[in-house]
Write an enzyme that holds these catalytic residues in place. Structure first.
Site, short mmCIF file in Angstrom:
data_model
loop_
_atom_site.label_atom_id
_atom_site.label_comp_id
_atom_site.label_asym_id
_atom_site.label_seq_id
_atom_site.Cartn_x
_atom_site.Cartn_y
_atom_site.Cartn_z
N TYR A 11 -6.73 1.71 6.25
CA TYR A 11 -5.70 0.74 5.85
C TYR A 11 -5.79 -0.59 6.61
O TYR A 11 -5.03 -1.51 6.30
CB TYR A 11 -4.30 1.32 5.96
N CYS B 39 33.83 40.10 -14.26
CA CYS B 39 34.43 41.19 -15.05
C CYS B 39 34.79 42.41 -14.21
O CYS B 39 35.32 43.39 -14.74
CB CYS B 39 33.50 41.60 -16.18
N GLU C 154 0.85 -1.19 0.00
CA GLU C 154 0.00 0.00 0.00
C GLU C 154 0.88 1.24 0.00
O GLU C 154 2.09 1.15 0.23
CB GLU C 154 -0.87 0.03 1.27
N LYS D 144 2.28 4.49 1.78
CA LYS D 144 2.48 4.93 3.17
C LYS D 144 2.07 6.40 3.25
O LYS D 144 2.83 7.30 2.91
CB LYS D 144 3.93 4.75 3.63
N CYS E 37 31.41 42.75 -9.89
CA CYS E 37 31.13 41.46 -10.53
C CYS E 37 32.31 40.52 -10.34
O CYS E 37 33.45 40.90 -10.63
CB CYS E 37 30.84 41.67 -12.02
N CYS F 38 30.71 41.69 -20.21
CA CYS F 38 30.99 40.71 -19.17
C CYS F 38 31.06 39.32 -19.80
O CYS F 38 30.08 38.86 -20.40
CB CYS F 38 29.88 40.73 -18.11
N CYS G 145 25.14 42.51 -12.48
CA CYS G 145 26.38 43.09 -12.99
C CYS G 145 26.02 44.10 -14.08
O CYS G 145 25.13 43.86 -14.90
CB CYS G 145 27.26 41.98 -13.56
N LYS H 190 10.60 2.93 3.08
CA LYS H 190 10.63 4.39 3.06
C LYS H 190 11.34 4.91 1.81
O LYS H 190 12.29 4.31 1.31
CB LYS H 190 11.33 4.93 4.31
N ASP I 32 1.20 10.05 4.50
CA ASP I 32 1.89 10.93 5.44
C ASP I 32 0.87 11.81 6.14
O ASP I 32 0.65 12.96 5.79
CB ASP I 32 2.92 11.79 4.69
#
Length: 693
Positions: free
Chosen positions: A249, A433, A137, A139, A430, A454, A448, A336, A141
């Site tokens: 379940y 450059c 099945e 799991k 920068c 650049c 920049c 898991k 949460d």
């Protein structure tokens, strides 16, 4: 969907009974029809997040049932959804001892662990019982709870608690929309105990947090916390306002003796009115592993969060024979998923420069395995995010990665921060450059100012220019572009069309023979014939994506008109705001950009004239389309362009606002969602007739 027509708890006392035995069956039949309809639509809304009715239509169903119940109070059905509303607030929860302890599960994390689990099961079985089949099945949460029914009537809900003693949450559980309050098919069972998980579907969780943000309230960290917090509200009215769902379940008391398998027990639960998760029966570790891996691939499409699968010996008799350890059953375990959130050390923060000059901080992590892969880098997005998290080099951080999502820092553990740590400061220059870095007031993105000067921006501009959705130069990938850039063969995008002059140099490159070079030159030559929207997009103007490029082309008709347009004219373009207009305006007034565009046109880059049509004259104006699946006659990009040329807006996901879905071969979840929402489905033949006309 609203619950504005909640039942008045005192209406039975105030009503005048008009019970007529001759009409009882007719009235009950009407009530049953309304109850079944409301249950169906509750499930569609709260669990599937796929409402099939407008709120007003749903309210009318409830009102019709309320009116019947007020007129015939003696005939009110025990599972009436009108009763699923909050009762008076509680001062505290009552402690309840479980008849049968609610134990936890052991865990396995890989195929070897799984095989060991099955081996241990076999070790406790006789030769004739070896290698039993297993039931698997999802799991879920959420929060584990136990439900009790007496002769079909829901009487109690208790949390797992410490496994032996839990809290009585009966009043809150009554508000869960898909939890049955009456089990007609279990009315002969003196005591039925069903165990399962209360959870909050993803879509409901997102709605809840969105409303909290709008009201400046605290948001929940994840759906599990939201579900647990909702169930533990002392005021059931609050629980009633939360989008919760229950999935069963197991049956711990009251299961019919004819049922011998766990898989059959879940099928029975589904038949009598409970929601259950997906179930698979497997015979060996390989089959179990295959199912586990298939769930990993599809988990993002589920309406709720899961953190693995559960594997159980399918035979209920063998479960009894195998028994329990002190805290867990010997016949079941949780397989898991790889951890999606882990803690590690952030060793350093480096700054990268992108195509548009944006500076992006990148965290250098102590390598750690998260989501099944080893992660050593994590994006910190921008300077604003650094300030929000107050993350610093040397911090212990929580890193989250789900599926293919890029890892991100979700929490900084300030209590483990080094004493000599210092806040991160934005670079003034920068890192590539050395040009000045600017952070406009009110923005989180630093940039920049080097522009095309650049090198980082030049490389990224080249990569963007040749990409499939831009000039689509086949064979000129990132690796070769960077190599050509480093060797000085290309500096700007215009230099790409001069590469044929370096044919002899290119042939000497490793893995680039004469045939490959010729193919590359042919592809570059073929790309000269393009469309104006593609060319505008290829220029890489900040804020100008494909749709905006298409709108600019339609608005101005030719490139010269766009380049000379003033701010007012640019803003008049559909879906173009002030910021995008300013960026385009500045781009077309930068001398080096004009120089590059002139060189591209001189090299022969060209396109057909754009036929301008008034927006309200386009046949698909105001329509929103989605494309899915593979088309035989053309690429999806071409189909998108044809739809846009007819005035349609083309988006990536289906919603209630979608006008039509163009569905090709192997259409997947988008087609399913469109069918559920009643969106028009258009096949390829119909589409070709539409664009052809």
């Amino acid at each position: 969907m609203t619950d504005s027509l909640s039942a008045n708890p005192s209406r039975k006392e105030n009503a005048v009974s008009t019970k007529n035995p001759q009409n009882d069956d007719t009235i009950i039949a009407k009530m049953r029809t309304l109850i079944d309809a409301i249950k169906t639509h509750n499930y569609a809304y709260y669990v599937l997040d796929n409402p099939e009715l407008e709120d007003s239509e749903y309210d009318q169903l409830r009102l019709s049932l309320i009116e019947l119940e007020e007129q015939y109070p003696d005939l009110i059905q025990p599972d009436s959804p009108i009763n699923q509303v909050g009762d008076v607030p509680l001062s505290a929860f009552t402690q309840v001892t479980h008849d049968i302890p609610m134990l936890s599960l052991g865990n396995v994390f890989d195929y070897d662990d799984l095989s060991d689990f099955m081996r241990r099961v076999n070790d406790r079985l006789s030769d004739a019982q070896q290698n039993p089949e297993y039931e698997m099945e999802l799991k879920l949460d959420g929060l584990a709870v136990s439900l009790k029914y007496e002769f079909g009537q829901f009487v109690q809900a208790v949390t797992r608690g410490d496994g032996r003693v839990g809290e009585d949450i009966t009043q809150n559980a009554k508000t869960i929309r898909n939890l049955p309050l009456w089990l007609a098919d279990a009315k002969d069972i003196k005591l039925l105990e069903v165990r399962g998980e209360v959870l909050m579907p993803k879509a409901g969780f997102e709605r809840l947090n969105r409303l909290a943000e709008e009201n400046d309230e605290k948001t929940f960290a994840n759906p599990r916390n939201a579900a647990a917090g909702s169930l533990r509200q002392l005021d059931p009215a609050i629980a009633a306002s939360r989008p919760l769902a229950f999935y069963a379940y197991s049956v711990n008391q009251g299961l019919p003796e004819t049922i011998e398998m766990q898989s059959a027990a879940l099928a029975w639960l589904k038949d009598i009115g409970f929601s259950v998760s997906a179930v698979e029966v497997v015979a060996n570790p390989r089959a179990a592993q295959a199912y586990y891996e298939s769930i990993i691939e599809t988990r993002d499409d589920l309406p709720f969060e899961i953190d693995g699968t559960v594997i159980k010996v399918n035979s209920l008799a063998l479960q009894q024979q195998l028994g329990f350890l002190s805290r867990e059953p010997r016949w079941a375990t949780a397989y898991k998923f790889p951890a999606e959130t882990v803690m590690t050390r952030l060793n350093d923060i480096e700054w990268q420069v992108g195509r548009t000059g944006q500076l992006t901080p990148v965290g250098k992590l102590e390598p750690v395995k998260v989501g099944g892969v080893t992660v050593s880098n994590v994006t910190l997005h921008n300077f604003g995010e650094i300030q929000r998290l107050d993350v610093r080099a040397g911090d212990m951080v929580s890193v989250h990665r789900a599926g293919d999502v890029i890892p991100k820092v979700t929490r900084v553990w300030e209590d483990q921060r080094p004493k000599d740590s210092k806040p991160v400061t934005l670079p003034t220059n920068c890192p590539v450059c050395d040009s000045p870095v600017v952070l406009p007031e009110g923005e989180a993105l630093a940039r920049c100012t080097g522009g095309l000067f650049c090198p980082a921006q030049q490389q990224e501009a080249l990569i963007h220019f040749v990409s499939r959705r831009a000039m689509d130069i086949d064979g000129l990938g990132e690796r070769w572009l960077i190599s050509f850039f480093e060797q000085g063969l290309v500096k700007t995008v215009a230099d790409i069309y001069e590469l044929h002059k370096h044919r002899d140099d290119l042939i000497t490159y490793e893995k680039l023979g004469e045939k490959s070079v010729q193919n590359l030159i042919d592809a570059i030559e073929a790309s000269k014939k393009t469309t104006l929207p593609r060319f505008i997009y290829a220029l890489g103007i900040r804020g100008v994506g494909e749709t905006t490029a298409q709108n600019f082309a339609q608005q101005f008709g030719d490139l010269d008109s766009l380049m000379t347009a003033d701010m007012e004219a640019l803003i008049e373009t559909p879906d173009v705001g002030t910021i995008t207009a300013e960026l385009a305006y500045e781009f077309f007034r930068a001398p080096h950009n004009i120089e590059v565009i002139d060189k591209l046109r001189a090299a022969g880059v060209h396109w057909d004239a754009v036929e301008q049509v008034a927006a309200d004259g386009l046949p698909l104006d105001g329509q929103t389309w989605v494309i899915t699946g593979a088309l035989d006659s053309m690429a999806r990009d071409e189909a998108k362009a044809k739809l846009q040329a007819l005035g349609a807006k083309v988006v990536g996901s289906v919603s209630a606002k979608t006008t039509a879905l163009l569905a090709g071969e192997k259409a997947g979840s988008k087609l399913t969602k469109a069918e559920k929402l009643g969106v028009k489905i258009v096949g390829e033949d119909e589409f070709l007739g539409l664009v052809g006309g």
